[in-house]
Design an enzyme around this catalytic site. Structure first.
Site, PDB file in Angstrom:
ATOM      1  N   LYS A  23       0.542  -0.995  -0.227  1.00 52.57           N
ATOM      2  CA  LYS A  23       0.017  -0.321  -0.261  1.00 52.57           C
ATOM      3  C   LYS A  23       1.126   1.720   0.053  1.00 52.57           C
ATOM      4  CE  LYS A  23      -1.720   1.654   4.161  1.00 52.57           C
ATOM      5  NZ  LYS A  23      -1.748   3.113   4.453  1.00 52.57           N
ATOM      6  N   ASN A  24       1.490   1.558   0.552  1.00 56.50           N
ATOM      7  CA  ASN A  24       2.778   1.918   1.016  1.00 56.50           C
ATOM      8  C   ASN A  24       3.355   2.930   0.012  1.00 56.50           C
ATOM      9  OD1 ASN A  24       0.815   3.254   3.162  1.00 56.50           O
ATOM     10  ND2 ASN A  24       2.363   2.269   5.173  1.00 56.50           N
ATOM     11  N   CYS A 118      -5.045  12.129  13.326  1.00 60.62           N
ATOM     12  CA  CYS A 118      -6.227  11.240  12.809  1.00 60.62           C
ATOM     13  C   CYS A 118      -5.846  10.210  14.159  1.00 60.62           C
ATOM     14  CB  CYS A 118      -5.267  10.253  11.670  1.00 60.62           C
ATOM     15  SG  CYS A 118      -4.063   8.971  12.146  1.00 60.62           S
ATOM     16  N   ARG A 123       0.296  14.009  13.392  1.00 59.62           N
ATOM     17  CA  ARG A 123       1.168  14.387  12.606  1.00 59.62           C
ATOM     18  C   ARG A 123       1.197  15.628  11.626  1.00 59.62           C
ATOM     19  NH1 ARG A 123      -1.282   8.277   9.541  1.00 59.62           N
ATOM     20  NH2 ARG A 123       0.287   8.770   8.929  1.00 59.62           N
ATOM     21  N   ASP A 126       4.351  19.880   8.378  1.00 56.33           N
ATOM     22  CA  ASP A 126       5.580  20.408   8.532  1.00 56.33           C
ATOM     23  C   ASP A 126       7.104  20.550   7.344  1.00 56.33           C
ATOM     24  OD1 ASP A 126       5.602  19.340  10.573  1.00 56.33           O
ATOM     25  OD2 ASP A 126       8.224  20.381  10.863  1.00 56.33           O
ATOM     26  N   GLN A 127       7.682  19.758   8.002  1.00 52.31           N
ATOM     27  CA  GLN A 127       8.815  19.287   7.484  1.00 52.31           C
ATOM     28  C   GLN A 127       8.555  18.955   5.680  1.00 52.31           C
ATOM     29  OE1 GLN A 127      11.531  19.008   9.024  1.00 52.31           O
ATOM     30  NE2 GLN A 127      10.116  19.658  10.609  1.00 52.31           N
ATOM     31  N   ASP A 306       4.340   0.479  11.847  1.00 52.81           N
ATOM     32  CA  ASP A 306       3.358  -0.166  11.377  1.00 52.81           C
ATOM     33  C   ASP A 306       3.307  -1.829  11.849  1.00 52.81           C
ATOM     34  OD1 ASP A 306       2.209   1.764  10.233  1.00 52.81           O
ATOM     35  OD2 ASP A 306       3.634   1.184   8.339  1.00 52.81           O
ATOM     36  N   ARG A 398      -8.305  -0.868   4.521  1.00 48.43           N
ATOM     37  CA  ARG A 398      -8.055   0.528   4.288  1.00 48.43           C
ATOM     38  C   ARG A 398      -6.282   0.041   3.348  1.00 48.43           C
ATOM     39  NH1 ARG A 398      -7.525   5.386   6.899  1.00 48.43           N
ATOM     40  NH2 ARG A 398      -6.412   6.279   5.800  1.00 48.43           N
TER      41      ARG A 398
HETATM   42  N1  EPU Z   1       5.842  14.370  11.233  1.00 49.26           N
HETATM   43  C1  EPU Z   1       6.394  15.442  11.983  1.00 49.26           C
HETATM   44  N2  EPU Z   1       6.239  16.539  10.730  1.00 49.26           N
HETATM   45  C2  EPU Z   1       6.421  16.652   9.288  1.00 49.26           C
HETATM   46  C3  EPU Z   1       5.962  14.843   9.142  1.00 49.26           C
HETATM   47  C4  EPU Z   1       6.232  13.474   9.984  1.00 49.26           C
HETATM   48  O1  EPU Z   1       6.235  15.943  12.598  1.00 49.26           O
HETATM   49  O2  EPU Z   1       6.097  16.924   8.554  1.00 49.26           O
HETATM   50  C5  EPU Z   1       5.922  13.397  12.648  1.00 49.26           C
HETATM   51  C6  EPU Z   1       5.032  12.202  12.179  1.00 49.26           C
HETATM   52  O3  EPU Z   1       3.911  12.655  13.266  1.00 49.26           O
HETATM   53  C7  EPU Z   1       5.277  11.646  12.651  1.00 49.26           C
HETATM   54  C8  EPU Z   1       6.702  11.205  12.063  1.00 49.26           C
HETATM   55  O4  EPU Z   1       6.669  12.724  11.980  1.00 49.26           O
HETATM   56  O5  EPU Z   1       4.993  11.420  14.387  1.00 49.26           O
HETATM   57  C9  EPU Z   1       6.993  10.084  11.687  1.00 49.26           C
HETATM   58  O6  EPU Z   1       6.013  10.298  10.415  1.00 49.26           O
HETATM   59  P1  EPU Z   1       5.805  10.202   8.687  1.00 49.26           P
HETATM   60  O7  EPU Z   1       5.938  10.938   8.217  1.00 49.26           O
HETATM   61  O8  EPU Z   1       7.030   9.135   8.704  1.00 49.26           O
HETATM   62  O9  EPU Z   1       4.109   8.984   8.273  1.00 49.26           O
HETATM   63  P2  EPU Z   1       3.491   9.336   7.588  1.00 49.26           P
HETATM   64  O10 EPU Z   1       5.070  10.066   6.437  1.00 49.26           O
HETATM   65  O11 EPU Z   1       2.421  10.318   7.523  1.00 49.26           O
HETATM   66  C10 EPU Z   1       3.866   6.533   7.022  1.00 49.26           C
HETATM   67  C11 EPU Z   1       3.106   6.022   6.400  1.00 49.26           C
HETATM   68  C12 EPU Z   1       2.255   5.316   7.598  1.00 49.26           C
HETATM   69  C13 EPU Z   1       3.523   5.112   8.721  1.00 49.26           C
HETATM   70  C14 EPU Z   1       4.780   6.104   9.230  1.00 49.26           C
HETATM   71  C15 EPU Z   1       5.505   5.585   9.809  1.00 49.26           C
HETATM   72  C16 EPU Z   1       2.014   5.888   4.445  1.00 49.26           C
HETATM   73  C17 EPU Z   1       1.401   6.350   3.258  1.00 49.26           C
HETATM   74  N3  EPU Z   1       2.283   6.115   5.912  1.00 49.26           N
HETATM   75  O12 EPU Z   1       3.292   7.743   6.963  1.00 49.26           O
HETATM   76  O13 EPU Z   1       1.890   4.186   7.866  1.00 49.26           O
HETATM   77  O14 EPU Z   1       3.390   4.209  10.105  1.00 49.26           O
HETATM   78  O15 EPU Z   1       5.462   6.178   7.695  1.00 49.26           O
HETATM   79  O16 EPU Z   1       6.398   3.950   8.922  1.00 49.26           O
HETATM   80  O17 EPU Z   1       3.441   5.857   3.931  1.00 49.26           O
HETATM   81  C18 EPU Z   1      -0.110   2.391   8.289  1.00 49.26           C
HETATM   82  O18 EPU Z   1       0.094   2.128   6.930  1.00 49.26           O
HETATM   83  O19 EPU Z   1      -0.818   1.739   9.103  1.00 49.26           O
HETATM   84  C19 EPU Z   1       0.324   3.605   8.064  1.00 49.26           C
HETATM   85  C20 EPU Z   1       0.081   4.363   9.772  1.00 49.26           C
END
Ligand code: EPU
Length: 419
Positions: A23-24, A118, A123, A126-127, A306, A398
């Protein structure tokens, strides 16, 4: 009445189950179709609710999406018809923000609803936004929407403050369509990131260092189409392996990439789970009772967040006390209260859960709260004595392709009902 899964526990799983595409990795690959007027063909898209949502979003933005007879999805965005990802779609799937980078690179404008928090955490993005600004975009938040503009993105040096998976992917797509060279430091090393790099490479970008913390991306003035085969879903694979282990079964999980699962396999071995690892499959034999172990989640190659809920479910039946520390998301213990309804003894204190193993779970009605928590409840139901009914299975759909059919094929007594 929304669908539920009814599970009669206690059957050791056997036979072979095959893992679907990730999925991801599929979600960013689909978003990358926005970077080119040429067709992008995803050879093995998984049939998942999130993938359908991304496809709907792309269609809104001007994509023509079709399905081949052999199951491949073809996406072509000859012209971007709209640069707006509306709240109604972003609020059902936050990975919708992955269209921001490619839209900005292709058209110089993007308007994407800012995703809220969520179930598993706040989540923020900002980055992502900080990186786009580095590439020369002007970003403002207006009425709940991110509004981004750039006449032409320019390569830059970006160091993210923390490791973010979709943030890295969004910036890679923007950089692939930007002028010049971008360096991303502190990049996510997840296999899904490397898979996207492979796709962008086929489309004409030059990317070095994918899978490491430093990626160098040479933008291309025009990107072309591609055919892409998405990597196997390592989280689905891990979930199925735990299903074999927790039922004390003898199950082969096929079609996976073991190198993407090293941390999970090592932890399961520590718990006494018997594993035979082949080139693209793992044969798992469950122990009579797992051993306790401690788990700390971290970005790849560490133990994935995950898989935290699923492995905690296994540890709930261990002989002894385990500790699980969740470092990625601040609210990812929603499964704990539901597992307690099945007899688990788990106490949480902030980011740590202390699990005192019990000899068995009892079947109970339980409610899923998010994708991986619902998988954990299904696993508990497979192991439990008696009947478990998991409600709100739309969370499961999902990210797992027909999970109940795969499990039933391995002997589980599990069925979907909507009555
Ligand atoms: N974060 C920030 N600022 C940002 C981006 C992230 O503070 O701009 C924080 C998040 O709040 C979190 C941490 O950094 O605490 C890591 O978040 P990340 O951005 O890596 O997560 P994501 O990209 O939103 C993806 C997967 C998630 C998985 C995470 C961590 C996808 C579509 N989603 O989410 O998958 O848990 O990486 O590996 O790739 C799932 O499949 O169930 C799922 C939640």
């Amino acid at each position: 009445m929304p669908a539920r899964l009814e599970i009669e526990g206690g059957v050791p799983l056997s036979g072979t189950v095959t893992v679907s595409a990730a999925k991801n990795a599929t979600l960013p690959a689909l978003a990358a179709a926005l970077l080119t007027s040429q067709p992008l063909v995803i050879e093995n898209p998984p049939a998942l609710a999130d993938v359908a949502t991304m496809t709907r979003l792309l269609a809104r933005l001007g994509a023509v999406v079709s399905r081949d007879t052999n199951g491949a999805t073809r996406v072509q965005v000859e012209q971007v018809a709209s640069s707006e990802a509306p709240y109604e779609l972003v609020s059902t799937m936050r990975a919708s923000v992955l269209v921001l980078g490619p839209l900005l690179a292709r058209t110089g404008v993007a308007r994407v609803a800012l995703p809220g928090g969520c179930a598993i955490g706040v989540r923020p993005i900002d980055q992502h936004l900080k990186g786009f600004r580095k590439l020369g975009a002007e970003i403002s938040i207006v009425n709940g929407y991110v509004e981004a503009r750039a006449s032409r993105l320019k390569g830059a040096r970006i160091t993210t403050d923390l490791v973010t998976v979709t943030g890295t992917e969004n910036l890679m797509m923007a950089a692939a369509g930007a002028e010049g060279t971008t360096v991303i430091e502190n990049a996510a090393r997840e296999p899904e990131v490397a898979d996207l790099a492979r796709l962008l490479g086929t489309m004409g970008a030059r990317i070095e260092g994918a899978g490491t913390a430093r990626m160098v991306i040479e933008g291309a003035p025009e990107l072309g189409g591609a055919r892409h085969r998405v990597i196997p879903d390592r989280i689905e694979a891990g979930t199925l392996i735990v299903a074999g282990a927790i039922t004390g079964g003898d199950l082969t999980v096929a079609g996976l990439a073991p190198e993407h699962l090293s941390a999970v396999l090592a932890k399961l071995e520590e718990c006494g789970v018997g594993l035979e690892v082949g080139a693209d499959r793992v044969r798992v034999r469950g122990p009579a009772r797992p051993r306790a172990a401690d788990v700390i989640t971290s970005p790849f190659p560490g133990f994935p967040t995950d898989m935290q809920a699923q492995v905690m479910t296994l540890l709930g039946l261990a002989n002894g006390q385990s500790r699980v520390t969740e470092t990625i998301f601040e609210n990812r213990f929603m499964h704990v209260a539901e597992l307690a309804r099945m007899g688990a003894r788990i106490e949480t204190d902030g980011a740590t859960a202390v699990i005192r193993g019990v000899p068995e779970y009892q079947g109970a009605p339980v409610m899923a709260s998010d994708l991986r928590a619902s998988a954990a409840l299904v696993l508990a139901g497979l192991a439990a004595r008696g009947r478990t009914s998991v409600s709100r299975v739309y969370h499961l759909d999902r990210g797992y392709e027909r999970l109940e059919l795969k499990l039933a094929g391995a002997g589980a007594r599990i069925a979907r009902t909507s009555a």
